[in-house]
Design a protein around this motif. Structure first.
Motif, PDB file in Angstrom:
ATOM      1  N   GLU A  50       0.830  -1.205   0.000  1.00 19.18           N
ATOM      2  CA  GLU A  50       0.000   0.000   0.000  1.00 19.18           C
ATOM      3  C   GLU A  50       0.863   1.254   0.000  1.00 19.18           C
ATOM      4  O   GLU A  50       0.606   2.211  -0.751  1.00 19.18           O
ATOM      5  CB  GLU A  50      -0.916  -0.002   1.230  1.00 19.18           C
ATOM      6  CG  GLU A  50      -1.862   1.184   1.288  1.00 19.18           C
ATOM      7  CD  GLU A  50      -2.784   1.137   2.496  1.00 19.18           C
ATOM      8  OE1 GLU A  50      -3.498   2.129   2.727  1.00 19.18           O
ATOM      9  OE2 GLU A  50      -2.779   0.123   3.218  1.00 19.18           O
ATOM     10  N   THR A  51       1.915   1.259   0.815  1.00 20.35           N
ATOM     11  CA  THR A  51       2.812   2.411   0.881  1.00 20.35           C
ATOM     12  C   THR A  51       3.477   2.671  -0.455  1.00 20.35           C
ATOM     13  O   THR A  51       3.536   3.814  -0.935  1.00 20.35           O
ATOM     14  CB  THR A  51       3.899   2.174   1.953  1.00 20.35           C
ATOM     15  OG1 THR A  51       3.276   2.045   3.231  1.00 20.35           O
ATOM     16  CG2 THR A  51       4.895   3.323   1.995  1.00 20.35           C
ATOM     17  N   LEU A  52       3.972   1.620  -1.089  1.00 23.34           N
ATOM     18  CA  LEU A  52       4.668   1.778  -2.361  1.00 23.34           C
ATOM     19  C   LEU A  52       3.717   2.160  -3.485  1.00 23.34           C
ATOM     20  O   LEU A  52       4.057   2.982  -4.348  1.00 23.34           O
ATOM     21  CB  LEU A  52       5.419   0.487  -2.702  1.00 23.34           C
ATOM     22  CG  LEU A  52       6.556   0.103  -1.731  1.00 23.34           C
ATOM     23  CD1 LEU A  52       7.111  -1.269  -2.078  1.00 23.34           C
ATOM     24  CD2 LEU A  52       7.665   1.150  -1.745  1.00 23.34           C
ATOM     25  N   SER A  53       2.532   1.582  -3.487  1.00 28.33           N
ATOM     26  CA  SER A  53       1.550   1.896  -4.536  1.00 28.33           C
ATOM     27  C   SER A  53       1.157   3.367  -4.497  1.00 28.33           C
ATOM     28  O   SER A  53       0.881   3.969  -5.546  1.00 28.33           O
ATOM     29  CB  SER A  53       0.309   1.019  -4.385  1.00 28.33           C
ATOM     30  OG  SER A  53       0.621  -0.339  -4.607  1.00 28.33           O
ATOM     31  N   ARG A  54       1.139   3.951  -3.316  1.00 22.60           N
ATOM     32  CA  ARG A  54       0.764   5.362  -3.185  1.00 22.60           C
ATOM     33  C   ARG A  54       1.788   6.287  -3.840  1.00 22.60           C
ATOM     34  O   ARG A  54       1.470   7.433  -4.157  1.00 22.60           O
ATOM     35  CB  ARG A  54       0.602   5.738  -1.707  1.00 22.60           C
ATOM     36  CG  ARG A  54      -0.700   5.272  -1.084  1.00 22.60           C
ATOM     37  CD  ARG A  54      -1.038   6.104   0.151  1.00 22.60           C
ATOM     38  NE  ARG A  54      -0.007   5.977   1.169  1.00 22.60           N
ATOM     39  CZ  ARG A  54      -0.054   5.106   2.195  1.00 22.60           C
ATOM     40  NH1 ARG A  54      -1.090   4.292   2.302  1.00 22.60           N
ATOM     41  NH2 ARG A  54       0.928   5.066   3.076  1.00 22.60           N
ATOM     42  N   LEU A  55       2.998   5.805  -4.045  1.00 17.10           N
ATOM     43  CA  LEU A  55       4.038   6.630  -4.659  1.00 17.10           C
ATOM     44  C   LEU A  55       3.877   6.733  -6.176  1.00 17.10           C
ATOM     45  O   LEU A  55       4.473   7.608  -6.802  1.00 17.10           O
ATOM     46  CB  LEU A  55       5.423   6.058  -4.333  1.00 17.10           C
ATOM     47  CG  LEU A  55       5.817   6.104  -2.859  1.00 17.10           C
ATOM     48  CD1 LEU A  55       7.086   5.311  -2.626  1.00 17.10           C
ATOM     49  CD2 LEU A  55       6.000   7.551  -2.411  1.00 17.10           C
ATOM     50  N   ALA A  56       3.093   5.838  -6.755  1.00 15.00           N
ATOM     51  CA  ALA A  56       2.815   5.888  -8.195  1.00 15.00           C
ATOM     52  C   ALA A  56       1.314   5.737  -8.405  1.00 15.00           C
ATOM     53  O   ALA A  56       0.845   4.751  -8.989  1.00 15.00           O
ATOM     54  CB  ALA A  56       3.590   4.795  -8.923  1.00 15.00           C
ATOM     55  N   PRO A  57       0.537   6.716  -7.944  1.00 16.46           N
ATOM     56  CA  PRO A  57      -0.920   6.566  -7.953  1.00 16.46           C
ATOM     57  C   PRO A  57      -1.544   6.517  -9.339  1.00 16.46           C
ATOM     58  O   PRO A  57      -2.660   6.019  -9.500  1.00 16.46           O
ATOM     59  CB  PRO A  57      -1.399   7.808  -7.181  1.00 16.46           C
ATOM     60  CG  PRO A  57      -0.290   8.803  -7.344  1.00 16.46           C
ATOM     61  CD  PRO A  57       0.963   8.007  -7.370  1.00 16.46           C
ATOM     62  N   SER A  58      -0.834   7.001 -10.350  1.00 18.65           N
ATOM     63  CA  SER A  58      -1.416   7.036 -11.695  1.00 18.65           C
ATOM     64  C   SER A  58      -1.111   5.778 -12.503  1.00 18.65           C
ATOM     65  O   SER A  58      -1.505   5.678 -13.665  1.00 18.65           O
ATOM     66  CB  SER A  58      -0.895   8.263 -12.446  1.00 18.65           C
ATOM     67  OG  SER A  58       0.510   8.191 -12.618  1.00 18.65           O
ATOM     68  N   VAL A  59      -0.419   4.809 -11.885  1.00 19.04           N
ATOM     69  CA  VAL A  59       0.006   3.609 -12.594  1.00 19.04           C
ATOM     70  C   VAL A  59      -0.423   2.374 -11.811  1.00 19.04           C
ATOM     71  O   VAL A  59      -0.405   2.368 -10.580  1.00 19.04           O
ATOM     72  CB  VAL A  59       1.541   3.594 -12.772  1.00 19.04           C
ATOM     73  CG1 VAL A  59       1.969   2.400 -13.606  1.00 19.04           C
ATOM     74  CG2 VAL A  59       2.043   4.876 -13.397  1.00 19.04           C
ATOM     75  N   LYS A  60      -0.791   1.320 -12.525  1.00 13.11           N
ATOM     76  CA  LYS A  60      -1.075   0.037 -11.885  1.00 13.11           C
ATOM     77  C   LYS A  60       0.242  -0.579 -11.424  1.00 13.11           C
ATOM     78  O   LYS A  60       1.189  -0.711 -12.204  1.00 13.11           O
ATOM     79  CB  LYS A  60      -1.773  -0.900 -12.868  1.00 13.11           C
ATOM     80  CG  LYS A  60      -2.044  -2.298 -12.308  1.00 13.11           C
ATOM     81  CD  LYS A  60      -2.673  -3.193 -13.358  1.00 13.11           C
ATOM     82  CE  LYS A  60      -2.913  -4.604 -12.829  1.00 13.11           C
ATOM     83  NZ  LYS A  60      -3.469  -5.497 -13.877  1.00 13.11           N
ATOM     84  N   VAL A  61       0.312  -0.962 -10.130  1.00 14.00           N
ATOM     85  CA  VAL A  61       1.521  -1.561  -9.572  1.00 14.00           C
ATOM     86  C   VAL A  61       1.221  -3.008  -9.187  1.00 14.00           C
ATOM     87  O   VAL A  61       0.260  -3.288  -8.469  1.00 14.00           O
ATOM     88  CB  VAL A  61       2.030  -0.783  -8.345  1.00 14.00           C
ATOM     89  CG1 VAL A  61       3.328  -1.422  -7.815  1.00 14.00           C
ATOM     90  CG2 VAL A  61       2.273   0.687  -8.690  1.00 14.00           C
ATOM     91  N   VAL A  62       2.044  -3.923  -9.692  1.00 13.75           N
ATOM     92  CA  VAL A  62       1.917  -5.357  -9.415  1.00 13.75           C
ATOM     93  C   VAL A  62       3.148  -5.797  -8.632  1.00 13.75           C
ATOM     94  O   VAL A  62       4.275  -5.407  -8.970  1.00 13.75           O
ATOM     95  CB  VAL A  62       1.801  -6.168 -10.722  1.00 13.75           C
ATOM     96  CG1 VAL A  62       1.795  -7.665 -10.438  1.00 13.75           C
ATOM     97  CG2 VAL A  62       0.550  -5.758 -11.492  1.00 13.75           C
TER      98      VAL A  62
END
Length: 268
Positions: A50-62
């Protein structure tokens, strides 16, 4: 145009992902269609994801975990496997967790790809230490022989390659500790029909030796073992002059002597 996927291999080193790689991805003018973050040694917790995904909010992170031998090669290959399930084909743009892409990196690579026809697009790369730029490597017209003795500028973080091509090369050599980019480049350049294009501009900052466990750390055990592995794999392709150049570079840049490397090879 082909989709573009960013791939990050990390131990994980959360502080570096937070400071460098993920903000650089989010700042891209041409956003990647997906970001694949592969942890080498353990699963990401739900909180970390969740923390890492918030750093790239405009991109899907897998998120994924290395399914191969421990190390960057196995982690990158795991990223290829994840993408192979998501796309028929795509461009894979690798970034190390401690490196930086300029905001125009992906759009520059895409624009140079001849509408998705190129197998590989190579951009220029700054070799940086702290706030200092030590060198600017802008590759063009590279050959297999270049990588037997050194690296003219194809590093991990300026790798922009079709997934189908990376798989045709055979991926990275599982278990190879360092010199992964040189080994991969040699095998890629052995493909007769490889189409490489060059942006001829610097859009990547490669930060060297930011931590003692960096694969390029001077005099490190990991660099010694990786160099010995590389010599065992590709030493037979080297001319006597290239072999001397190889050892001269390893000693001047990494403090590793010819005798130390050869003794390590003999012990393998």
């Amino acid at each position: 145009m082909l989709p573009i996927a960013a791939v990050i291999a990390t131990k994980p080193r959360l502080n570096l992902l937070i400071r460098h790689a993920l903000p650089a991805i989010e700042a891209q003018r041409r956003k990647p269609d997906v970001v694949v973050v592969v942890s080498d040694r353990r699963h990401f917790s739900a909180e970390e994801q969740e923390t890492l995904s918030r750093l790239a909010p405009s991109v899907k992170v897998v998120f994924g975990q290395n399914q191969n031998s421990q190390g960057a090669a196995g982690s990158w290959n795991t990223g290829f496997s994840i993408l192979n399930k998501l796309y028929e084909d795509c461009y894979v743009a690798i970034i190390d967790d401690d490196d930086h892409w300029h905001a125009n990196h992906l759009c520059s690579c895409e624009a140079t790809s001849n509408n998705g026809q190129a197998d590989v697009v190579l951009s220029g790369i700054n070799v940086a230490s702290g706030n200092a730029i030590l060198a600017r490597n802008i590759p063009q017209n590279i050959s297999e022989g270049d990588f037997l003795t050194g690296n003219p500028g194809w590093q991990g973080s300026n790798t922009f390659i079709r997934l189908s091509t990376a798989l045709r090369v055979g991926g990275y050599t599982d278990g190879l500790i360092s010199c992964n980019d040189r080994d991969f480049a040699i095998r890629a350049l052995q493909l007769d029909d490889l189409d490489i294009q060059y942006t001829r501009r610097v859009t990547v900052d490669w930060h060297i030796n930011q931590s003692p466990d960096a694969l390029s750390a001077v005099g490190s055990e990991q660099k010694l073992k990786g160099s010995a592995q590389f010599l065992k794999l590709h030493g037979g392709k080297m001319s006597p002059v290239q072999r001397k150049q190889f050892f001269r570079r390893m000693e001047s840049l990494f403090g590793l002597t010819k005798s130390t490397i050869e003794q390590t090879v003999q012990g393998m």
